[in-house]
Design a protein around this motif. Structure first.
Motif, PDB file in Angstrom:
ATOM      1  N   ALA A 215       2.252   0.261 -16.134  1.00 16.82           N
ATOM      2  CA  ALA A 215       2.438  -1.016 -16.652  1.00 16.82           C
ATOM      3  C   ALA A 215       1.590  -2.044 -15.886  1.00 16.82           C
ATOM      4  O   ALA A 215       1.704  -2.170 -15.347  1.00 16.82           O
ATOM      5  N   SER A 216       0.972  -2.990 -17.032  1.00 16.04           N
ATOM      6  CA  SER A 216      -0.231  -3.362 -15.453  1.00 16.04           C
ATOM      7  C   SER A 216       0.584  -4.841 -14.672  1.00 16.04           C
ATOM      8  O   SER A 216      -0.036  -4.826 -13.949  1.00 16.04           O
ATOM      9  N   ASP A 217       2.337  -5.240 -15.064  1.00 11.89           N
ATOM     10  CA  ASP A 217       2.687  -6.461 -14.615  1.00 11.89           C
ATOM     11  C   ASP A 217       3.035  -5.355 -14.018  1.00 11.89           C
ATOM     12  O   ASP A 217       4.056  -6.014 -12.987  1.00 11.89           O
ATOM     13  N   SER A 218       3.526  -4.444 -13.384  1.00  8.35           N
ATOM     14  CA  SER A 218       4.943  -3.218 -12.763  1.00  8.35           C
ATOM     15  C   SER A 218       4.688  -3.800 -11.528  1.00  8.35           C
ATOM     16  O   SER A 218       3.320  -3.827 -10.586  1.00  8.35           O
ATOM     17  N   ILE A 219       4.803  -3.774 -10.263  1.00  7.63           N
ATOM     18  CA  ILE A 219       5.645  -4.259  -9.140  1.00  7.63           C
ATOM     19  C   ILE A 219       4.233  -2.583  -8.247  1.00  7.63           C
ATOM     20  O   ILE A 219       3.524  -3.156  -7.432  1.00  7.63           O
ATOM     21  N   SER A 220       4.463  -1.799  -8.978  1.00  4.24           N
ATOM     22  CA  SER A 220       3.716  -0.639  -8.192  1.00  4.24           C
ATOM     23  C   SER A 220       1.937  -1.604  -8.310  1.00  4.24           C
ATOM     24  O   SER A 220       1.366  -0.443  -7.690  1.00  4.24           O
ATOM     25  N   SER A 221       2.268  -1.515  -9.886  1.00  7.52           N
ATOM     26  CA  SER A 221       0.497  -1.942  -9.811  1.00  7.52           C
ATOM     27  C   SER A 221      -0.283  -2.595  -8.836  1.00  7.52           C
ATOM     28  O   SER A 221      -1.401  -2.431  -8.768  1.00  7.52           O
ATOM     29  N   HIS A 222       0.792  -3.452  -8.253  1.00  7.27           N
ATOM     30  CA  HIS A 222       0.240  -4.940  -6.651  1.00  7.27           C
ATOM     31  C   HIS A 222       0.102  -3.770  -6.127  1.00  7.27           C
ATOM     32  O   HIS A 222      -0.036  -4.954  -5.444  1.00  7.27           O
ATOM     33  N   SER A 223       1.105  -2.826  -5.640  1.00 12.29           N
ATOM     34  CA  SER A 223       1.661  -2.826  -4.172  1.00 12.29           C
ATOM     35  C   SER A 223       0.655  -1.233  -3.379  1.00 12.29           C
ATOM     36  O   SER A 223       1.683  -0.987  -2.394  1.00 12.29           O
ATOM     37  N   ASP A 224      -0.832  -1.033  -4.372  1.00  7.74           N
ATOM     38  CA  ASP A 224      -1.209  -0.144  -4.035  1.00  7.74           C
ATOM     39  C   ASP A 224      -1.755   0.345  -1.717  1.00  7.74           C
ATOM     40  O   ASP A 224      -1.322   1.072  -1.850  1.00  7.74           O
ATOM     41  N   ASP A 225      -2.578  -0.528  -2.155  1.00  7.70           N
ATOM     42  CA  ASP A 225      -2.316  -0.638  -1.004  1.00  7.70           C
ATOM     43  C   ASP A 225      -0.893  -0.251   0.261  1.00  7.70           C
ATOM     44  O   ASP A 225      -1.395   0.576   1.713  1.00  7.70           O
ATOM     45  N   GLU A 226      -0.021  -1.439  -0.197  1.00 14.36           N
ATOM     46  CA  GLU A 226       1.300  -1.429   0.722  1.00 14.36           C
ATOM     47  C   GLU A 226       2.594   0.179   0.715  1.00 14.36           C
ATOM     48  O   GLU A 226       2.589   0.738   1.240  1.00 14.36           O
ATOM     49  N   LEU A 227       1.370   0.479  -0.442  1.00 16.78           N
ATOM     50  CA  LEU A 227       2.628   2.087  -0.552  1.00 16.78           C
ATOM     51  C   LEU A 227       1.565   2.983   0.085  1.00 16.78           C
ATOM     52  O   LEU A 227       2.076   3.684   0.643  1.00 16.78           O
ATOM     53  N   TYR A 228       0.480   3.175   0.314  1.00 14.15           N
ATOM     54  CA  TYR A 228      -0.466   4.341   0.453  1.00 14.15           C
ATOM     55  C   TYR A 228      -0.292   4.462   2.274  1.00 14.15           C
ATOM     56  O   TYR A 228       0.288   5.178   3.201  1.00 14.15           O
ATOM     57  N   THR A 229       0.169   2.677   2.674  1.00  6.09           N
ATOM     58  CA  THR A 229       0.536   2.716   4.255  1.00  6.09           C
ATOM     59  C   THR A 229       1.323   2.824   4.790  1.00  6.09           C
ATOM     60  O   THR A 229       2.082   3.812   5.311  1.00  6.09           O
ATOM     61  N   GLN A 230       2.177   3.341   3.708  1.00  4.40           N
ATOM     62  CA  GLN A 230       3.691   3.192   3.756  1.00  4.40           C
ATOM     63  C   GLN A 230       4.017   5.355   3.774  1.00  4.40           C
ATOM     64  O   GLN A 230       5.178   5.717   4.622  1.00  4.40           O
ATOM     65  N   GLN A 231       3.576   5.098   2.749  1.00  2.00           N
ATOM     66  CA  GLN A 231       3.925   6.700   2.533  1.00  2.00           C
ATOM     67  C   GLN A 231       2.861   7.918   3.286  1.00  2.00           C
ATOM     68  O   GLN A 231       3.530   8.439   3.943  1.00  2.00           O
ATOM     69  N   ARG A 232       1.634   7.148   4.629  1.00  2.00           N
ATOM     70  CA  ARG A 232       1.884   7.619   5.167  1.00  2.00           C
ATOM     71  C   ARG A 232       2.169   8.097   6.395  1.00  2.00           C
ATOM     72  O   ARG A 232       2.166   8.812   7.288  1.00  2.00           O
ATOM     73  N   MET A 233       3.256   6.810   6.877  1.00  6.58           N
ATOM     74  CA  MET A 233       3.799   6.093   7.630  1.00  6.58           C
ATOM     75  C   MET A 233       5.269   7.017   7.530  1.00  6.58           C
ATOM     76  O   MET A 233       5.665   7.731   8.674  1.00  6.58           O
ATOM     77  N   LEU A 234       5.782   7.320   6.250  1.00  6.83           N
ATOM     78  CA  LEU A 234       6.840   8.337   6.119  1.00  6.83           C
ATOM     79  C   LEU A 234       6.656   9.623   6.552  1.00  6.83           C
ATOM     80  O   LEU A 234       7.198  10.454   6.794  1.00  6.83           O
ATOM     81  N   ILE A 235       5.781   9.951   6.315  1.00 12.19           N
ATOM     82  CA  ILE A 235       4.749  11.683   6.068  1.00 12.19           C
ATOM     83  C   ILE A 235       4.927  12.037   7.655  1.00 12.19           C
ATOM     84  O   ILE A 235       5.987  13.127   7.822  1.00 12.19           O
TER      85      ILE A 235
END
Length: 281
Positions: A215-235
């Motif tokens: 959805a266009s107004d979901s949390i995930s749709s507005h946090s791509d940069d944070e998601l990518y950074t945290q994903q790389r850190m977790l890996i």
């Protein structure tokens, strides 16, 4: 005294009036009937609470926070409110297939060595139309150890298991590993799955048993940069874990593939926005 249900399905909701009724109906329509549905209203200012209380089903329990909590804290609280030994979290805009609980509970009941059962899921748009079918669990169908799953996660550079709605876990295990972590909100699902898999095995089902809404107004749709950074850190963190024994080649492949996963995620949100504009027109 109320009997203890076999499963607790939790719906944490904050201002989710748009899709909440559809989500709750998909849960209540399960072929497996021995469950409770715990809806936790996180201080919503819309009609979410009224919608949740409008269903006349005795399996539903609606609770409300006095103040709005951060997501991870709210999700920890909703699990604290559960009574069943098995738990599933469904976001207030996602959906379950009618046989989701039936097909996930049976293997958990028959094999105490399983810590996590997951299924594939559809990606749907704001009109509940499938935009990407049968997503997830590449290389993870069947029974796998935590070490095998961790290596697959690292090599993917993303989250091949999926979100909370297509996963079932054990309540006791959840508290043993410390629940959802508050310091990594954008990857708290895959982070929890891997910690749970230090307590038991993983089962990936080939069926598609849930739907995740883009959805266009979901949390995930507005946090791509944070998601990518945290994903790389977790890996990187998984790669350094002595428990998971991740190989150098796994880390190398994951580092290469992480940007591709980010591009696919962005394409999904772009596709959903285009579909929504087409519906509005």
């Amino acid at each position: 005294m109320l009997s203890i249900p076999s499963v607790s399905v939790c719906v944490p909701v904050y201002n989710g009036e748009r899709f909440l009724a559809e989500t709750m109906r998909s849960i209540l329509d399960q072929t497996y009937r021995d469950f409770e549905l715990v809806v936790l209203d996180n201080g919503s200012t819309d009609q979410s609470g009224r919608i949740a209380r409008s269903f006349g089903d005795p399996r539903i329990r609606v609770e409300r926070n006095r103040e709005t909590l951060p997501q991870a804290e709210n999700w920890n609280r909703v699990v604290e409110l559960t009574r069943g030994p098995l738990v599933k979290i469904v976001c207030a805009d996602d959906l379950l297939h009618p046989r989701c609980l039936e097909l996930q509970v049976a293997p958990m009941d028959s094999d105490p060595g399983l810590a996590v059962v997951a299924a594939r899921r559809h990606m749907i748009d704001e009109q509940s139309r499938v935009i990407v079918p049968r997503r997830g669990l590449s290389g993870l169908v069947g029974v796998h150890t935590g070490v095998e799953v961790a290596r697959r996660v690292v090599r993917s550079g993303s989250n091949p298991i999926g979100e909370s709605n297509n996963v079932l876990f054990r309540r006791d295990d959840f508290f043993t590993v410390g629940g959802w972590k508050t310091d990594r909100p954008n990857v708290m699902d895959i982070d929890l799955w891997l910690r749970l898999l230090q307590l038991g095995d993983f089962l990936g089902l080939p069926e598609t048993l849930a739907a995740f809404r883009i959805a266009s107004d979901s949390i995930s749709s507005h946090s791509d940069d944070e998601l990518y950074t945290q994903q790389r850190m977790l890996i990187e963190e998984i790669g350094e874990s002595p428990y998971f024994q991740v190989r150098g080649i796994d880390l190398a492949v994951g580092r290469v593939l992480a940007p591709a996963g980010r591009a696919r995620r962005r394409a999904l949100y772009a596709l959903s926005k285009v579909a929504s504009r087409g519906k509005a027109a």
